[in-house]
Every structure is written in structure tokens, then in C-alpha cells.
Design a protein around this motif. Structure first.
Motif, PDB file in Angstrom:
ATOM      1  N   THR A 232       0.816  -1.217   0.000  1.00 41.26           N
ATOM      2  CA  THR A 232       0.000   0.000   0.000  1.00 41.26           C
ATOM      3  C   THR A 232       0.846   1.263   0.000  1.00 41.26           C
ATOM      4  O   THR A 232       1.821   1.360   0.754  1.00 41.26           O
TER       5      THR A 232
ATOM      6  N   SER B 262      -3.982   3.700  -8.763  1.00 41.04           N
ATOM      7  CA  SER B 262      -4.993   2.829  -8.154  1.00 41.04           C
ATOM      8  C   SER B 262      -5.701   1.986  -9.204  1.00 41.04           C
ATOM      9  O   SER B 262      -6.151   0.868  -8.924  1.00 41.04           O
TER      10      SER B 262
ATOM     11  N   LYS C  90      -4.401  -2.270  -9.784  1.00 40.03           N
ATOM     12  CA  LYS C  90      -5.463  -2.965  -9.063  1.00 40.03           C
ATOM     13  C   LYS C  90      -5.367  -4.479  -9.233  1.00 40.03           C
ATOM     14  O   LYS C  90      -5.538  -5.241  -8.274  1.00 40.03           O
TER      15      LYS C  90
ATOM     16  N   LYS D   2      -2.334  -1.158  -3.515  1.00 38.31           N
ATOM     17  CA  LYS D   2      -3.348  -0.152  -3.215  1.00 38.31           C
ATOM     18  C   LYS D   2      -2.722   1.243  -3.114  1.00 38.31           C
ATOM     19  O   LYS D   2      -1.617   1.396  -2.590  1.00 38.31           O
TER      20      LYS D   2
ATOM     21  N   TYR E 220      -3.715   5.432  -2.139  1.00 39.93           N
ATOM     22  CA  TYR E 220      -4.703   6.328  -1.531  1.00 39.93           C
ATOM     23  C   TYR E 220      -4.171   7.749  -1.385  1.00 39.93           C
ATOM     24  O   TYR E 220      -2.989   7.972  -1.093  1.00 39.93           O
TER      25      TYR E 220
ATOM     26  N   GLU F 141      -8.900  -5.002  -0.030  1.00 45.17           N
ATOM     27  CA  GLU F 141      -9.410  -4.450  -1.279  1.00 45.17           C
ATOM     28  C   GLU F 141      -9.102  -2.957  -1.399  1.00 45.17           C
ATOM     29  O   GLU F 141      -9.045  -2.235  -0.401  1.00 45.17           O
ATOM     30  N   GLN F 142      -8.907  -2.507  -2.640  1.00 42.17           N
ATOM     31  CA  GLN F 142      -8.740  -1.083  -2.910  1.00 42.17           C
ATOM     32  C   GLN F 142     -10.062  -0.373  -2.673  1.00 42.17           C
ATOM     33  O   GLN F 142     -11.071  -0.683  -3.299  1.00 42.17           O
ATOM     34  N   LYS F 143     -10.056   0.590  -1.777  1.00 45.27           N
ATOM     35  CA  LYS F 143     -11.211   1.437  -1.530  1.00 45.27           C
ATOM     36  C   LYS F 143     -11.083   2.700  -2.377  1.00 45.27           C
ATOM     37  O   LYS F 143     -10.139   2.836  -3.155  1.00 45.27           O
TER      38      LYS F 143
ATOM     39  N   TRP G 124      -9.888   5.782  -4.056  1.00 43.55           N
ATOM     40  CA  TRP G 124      -8.528   6.318  -4.014  1.00 43.55           C
ATOM     41  C   TRP G 124      -8.483   7.681  -3.330  1.00 43.55           C
ATOM     42  O   TRP G 124      -7.555   7.989  -2.588  1.00 43.55           O
TER      43      TRP G 124
END
Length: 222
Positions: A126, A160, A164, A169, A171, A203-205, A207
Motif C-alpha cells: 500500500t 490505483s 489494481k 493499493k 490512496y 481491497e482497494q477502496k 482512491w
């Protein structure tokens, strides 16, 4: 033991986040121009000046050699020069260059080096940048600060999407008030908790992670 690299280890967000990750079992590397007196001696400190993007590669090489490639990279550095609100072009070119170096170019270099390490640390790796609302709102007097944050936010959005499928990840974290306004000053403990939660989530939330302390993610469309 996974490694977290926190670039920008001031007494607010930086050290609060370092302590949270250390408590969670991470090996903690903090990078700043000067050693923070309140940092735990067990945290590894690396001297780094974000105004010099060409030194980012060396920083990552030193961290990797000392405690392993970072699975988590938190870019928590910012540079702001203010002008009179009615004089948006009041900064000298060298000040603009420094602002963009800290807020965008070194962030790009850090993300680039982070991904090289993510190949080894794998899914769930991340990259988080401490952001603000300037990627969506123009505030007179801090034009160039907003230019840098906007460029970095676009980078995060692009990454992001691009990474993926590899499970990396990205942010851009932006703390807000319940009404959508900025949180001034920002809350170091709130950021630390959020960053740890984002890393733990597989999981990618979204961005552009606009969040309110005590509520979590809140979408502010305007």
C-alpha cells in the motif's frame, strides 16, 4: 515482519502513524530532514529532504538494505508558500520549483520506488499520501500548493487503476469536517488509525479517501 516507511515524521501525523504501525507489529522506518526527539529509539531514522527528488532512490535503497523492502509507504510531506490572495503568481520560480518538488515530484519518485519493492512484498502492498482538499477546491493564496497536490492526486488515481489487478493499493487521504470543510489542524491519531485500517483492508477502496473522524469514508462530491 513487514516494513512501513513513513516519509515525513513530524510530531503530528508522522509519529502518530509510526507508533500505530509499530504497535501493530511492523518494522518502522521514518524519514525526515532531522531526527524527531519523540520517536521511539527502536524506529530506524533516515535523513531525507523531499525537496531533492533525486535522493528518493537512495532512501529506498537504504531502508531496504537495513530492514527490508517497504510493504507500506506513507508519503506525509508537504511544502507551502503563501501569497496575497489577490496575487496568485506572487511566488518566485525557485519557490514554485521547490513546492512542486516536495508535493509532487518526490511523491512520484517515492511511488515509483515503492512499486519496485511491491514486486517482492506482494498483494496488499500500500502507498498512502497525506492529502487535502486542494485537488478539488481552489483556495486563493496557495495556488502552487494546490498545483502540487492536484498533480499528486492524479498520480494516485492513475496508480490505483493501473495496479489494481496486482493487488497494490494507492490512496490520497483527505480529512474533512462533517460539512465537507477542511480539518485544521489535522488529527494525527485519526490519520494513524485510518492508515492502519486501509493497509489491513485487502481491497482497494476509493482512491480519494475523504474521511471524517469517527465516521470513516464520506463522499463529498463538491
Amino acid at each position: 515482519m513487514a516494513t512501513v516507511l513513513i516519509i515525513g515524521a513530524g510530531p503530528g501525523i508522522g509519529l502518530s502513524t509510526a507508533r500505530a504501525f509499530q504497535h501493530a507489529g511492523y518494522s518502522v522506518a521514518i524519514a525526515s530532514r532531522t531526527r524527531q526527539q519523540k520517536a521511539d529509539p527502536s524506529m530506524r531514522h533516515f535523513v531525507f529532504d523531499a525537496a531533492k527528488p533525486d535522493t528518493v532512490k537512495t532512501l529506498f535503497a537504504e531502508v531496504t538494505a537495513a530492514i527490508g523492502p517497504p510493504k507500506v509507504v506513507i508519503y506525509n510531506v508537504a511544502q507551502r508558500f503563501a501569497t496575497e490572495p489577490e496575487e496568485p503568481f506572487g511566488l518566485d520560480p525557485d519557490q514554485v520549483q521547490e513546492t512542486l518538488a516536495v508535493n509532487a515530484l518526490s511523491a512520484y519518485a517515492a511511488a515509483r520506488e515503492a512499486v519496485k519493492g511491491f514486486v517482492k512484498t506482494g498483494q496488499g502492498s500500500t502507498f498512502i499520501m497525506t492529502g487535502n482538499m486542494l485537488n478539488t477546491v481552489a483556495l486563493p493564496g496557495i495556488l502552487c500548493f494546490g498545483m502540487g497536490k492536484s498533480a499528486a492526486a492524479h498520480m494516485i488515481q492513475n496508480a490505483s487503476i493501473s495496479y489494481k489487478n496486482k493487488g497494490y493499493k494507492f490512496y490520497y487521504a483527505d480529512q474533512r469536517q462533517p460539512d465537507g470543510g477542511p480539518t485544521i489542524p489535522v488529527d494525527g491519531e485519526a490519520h494513524a488509525k485510518l492508515y492502519l485500517d486501509l493497509v489491513k483492508d485487502t481491497e482497494q477502496k476509493p482512491w480519494d479517501y475523504t474521511f471524517v473522524d469517527g465516521q470513516g469514508y464520506v463522499s463529498f462530491s463538491t
